[in-house]
Design a protein around this motif. Structure first.
Motif, PDB file in Angstrom:
ATOM      1  N   LEU A 154     -40.769  -9.093  41.215  1.00 27.45           N
ATOM      2  CA  LEU A 154     -39.669  -9.993  40.869  1.00 27.45           C
ATOM      3  C   LEU A 154     -39.490 -11.081  41.927  1.00 27.45           C
ATOM      4  CD1 LEU A 154     -37.043  -7.457  39.461  1.00 27.45           C
ATOM      5  CD2 LEU A 154     -38.353  -9.161  38.175  1.00 27.45           C
ATOM      6  N   GLU A 155     -39.599 -10.687  43.211  1.00 29.94           N
ATOM      7  CA  GLU A 155     -39.471 -11.681  44.281  1.00 29.94           C
ATOM      8  C   GLU A 155     -40.577 -12.724  44.207  1.00 29.94           C
ATOM      9  OE1 GLU A 155     -38.068 -11.091  48.223  1.00 29.94           O
ATOM     10  OE2 GLU A 155     -37.994  -8.919  47.945  1.00 29.94           O
ATOM     11  N   ASP A 158     -40.114 -15.124  41.305  1.00 27.48           N
ATOM     12  CA  ASP A 158     -39.105 -16.131  41.653  1.00 27.48           C
ATOM     13  C   ASP A 158     -39.713 -17.255  42.488  1.00 27.48           C
ATOM     14  OD1 ASP A 158     -37.073 -14.874  40.304  1.00 27.48           O
ATOM     15  OD2 ASP A 158     -36.259 -13.842  42.059  1.00 27.48           O
ATOM     16  N   ALA A 159     -40.762 -16.931  43.250  1.00 24.51           N
ATOM     17  CA  ALA A 159     -41.415 -17.931  44.104  1.00 24.51           C
ATOM     18  C   ALA A 159     -42.515 -18.686  43.378  1.00 24.51           C
ATOM     19  CB  ALA A 159     -41.978 -17.257  45.350  1.00 24.51           C
ATOM     20  N   ASP A 179     -47.669 -24.299  42.857  1.00 23.84           N
ATOM     21  CA  ASP A 179     -46.742 -23.357  43.487  1.00 23.84           C
ATOM     22  C   ASP A 179     -47.332 -22.691  44.727  1.00 23.84           C
ATOM     23  OD1 ASP A 179     -44.649 -23.725  41.644  1.00 23.84           O
ATOM     24  OD2 ASP A 179     -45.601 -22.377  40.212  1.00 23.84           O
ATOM     25  N   SER A 182     -44.794 -22.661  47.828  1.00 29.23           N
ATOM     26  CA  SER A 182     -43.658 -21.746  47.712  1.00 29.23           C
ATOM     27  C   SER A 182     -44.109 -20.288  47.768  1.00 29.23           C
ATOM     28  CB  SER A 182     -42.885 -22.010  46.400  1.00 29.23           C
ATOM     29  OG  SER A 182     -43.728 -21.832  45.277  1.00 29.23           O
ATOM     30  N   LYS A 186     -43.121 -17.494  50.653  1.00 30.74           N
ATOM     31  CA  LYS A 186     -42.567 -16.193  50.287  1.00 30.74           C
ATOM     32  C   LYS A 186     -43.385 -15.061  50.896  1.00 30.74           C
ATOM     33  CE  LYS A 186     -39.592 -15.086  48.227  1.00 30.74           C
ATOM     34  NZ  LYS A 186     -38.250 -14.580  48.651  1.00 30.74           N
TER      35      LYS A 186
END
Length: 249
Positions: A154-155, A158-159, A179, A182, A186
């Protein structure tokens, strides 16, 4: 994106062999030099350099080598250009070649010769765009403490992660090319033990070759490309599996 786990595992196995070659350091030094010339010597403000240093450390490159490569880039040495070549091996296997070179004439001649000697055919740039997706790919070593897979997934989503694959010893994270930053941030925050972090060309369709002799010749062709000093990375859409690789020895 099914089948990525198998692709990553084969790439890791092959990478372990490639890492034994001294040429891996030459390629990493080139990448660091180009990164410094493009974005400066500070890795905090230069994502490409930060990635190159991270990859170099994962390949066990000595710190002195990394520092010399950075100074080389600062001093304007190594006038390298990025060039790519696209084409096909036999049996319709797509091959994408990324190079860093200080002599394009030499590089194109070498790549063309390798294609010709191995019965391949060069195509125009852009002809393989529909076969390969450019993806951010992070390979993480799993630590002694088991991660909470659901919470970690999930983390990462989100990134910007599209998919997270958990294996016994590794976690592989896939995301869009855009991405990468990001996701890298993370991964550094969590923190996770990164083995590799790079932009890869992942095939969205693959070609199976069941004839072992034909398969051996295609792999020999790919190895010949990878052995060229100007070649940084070679991507292909040959379907590899452990059984066939075992038969090939």
């Amino acid at each position: 994106m099914a089948g990525h786990s198998k692709w990553s595992k084969i790439k890791r196995q092959k990478g372990a062999t490639d890492a034994k070659r001294s040429k891996i350091f030459t390629r990493l030094i080139k990448e660091i030099t180009v990164a410094v010339k493009e974005g400066g010597p500070d890795p905090d403000g230069n994502p490409r350099l930060r990635l190159a240093i991270q990859t170099s450390k994962a390949a066990n490159m000595p710190k002195d080598n990394i520092e010399r490569a950075i100074k080389k880039g600062e001093g304007g040495e190594g006038n390298y250009q990025e060039v790519t070549y696209e084409g096909y091996a036999t049996h319709g296997v797509a091959v994408y070649v990324e190079c860093l070179t200080d002599n394009i004439n030499r590089t194109v001649q070498n790549v063309r010769t390798i294609f010709n000697k191995n019965h391949g055919s060069l195509s125009t740039n852009g002809s393989l765009e529909f076969i390969f997706d450019r993806k951010s790919v992070f390979v993480i070593r799993r630590g002694e403490q088991p991660a909470d897979e659901e919470e970690l997934t999930l983390e990462l989503i989100d990134a910007g992660a599209d998919e997270v694959e958990f294996e016994e010893d590794y976690i592989t994270i896939y995301g869009a090319m855009e991405d990468f930053g990001s996701l890298q941030k993370k991964v550094e925050e969590l923190p996770l033990e990164v083995e590799t972090a790079e932009l890869q060309r992942i095939p969205n369709t693959t070609v199976e070759v069941h004839d072992l002799e034909a398969l051996r010749k295609i792999l020999k062709f790919i190895d010949a490309l990878e052995d060229d000093d100007d070649v940084q990375k070679v991507y292909h859409n040959l379907e590899l599996n452990e059984e066939l690789m075992a038969e090939l020895g």
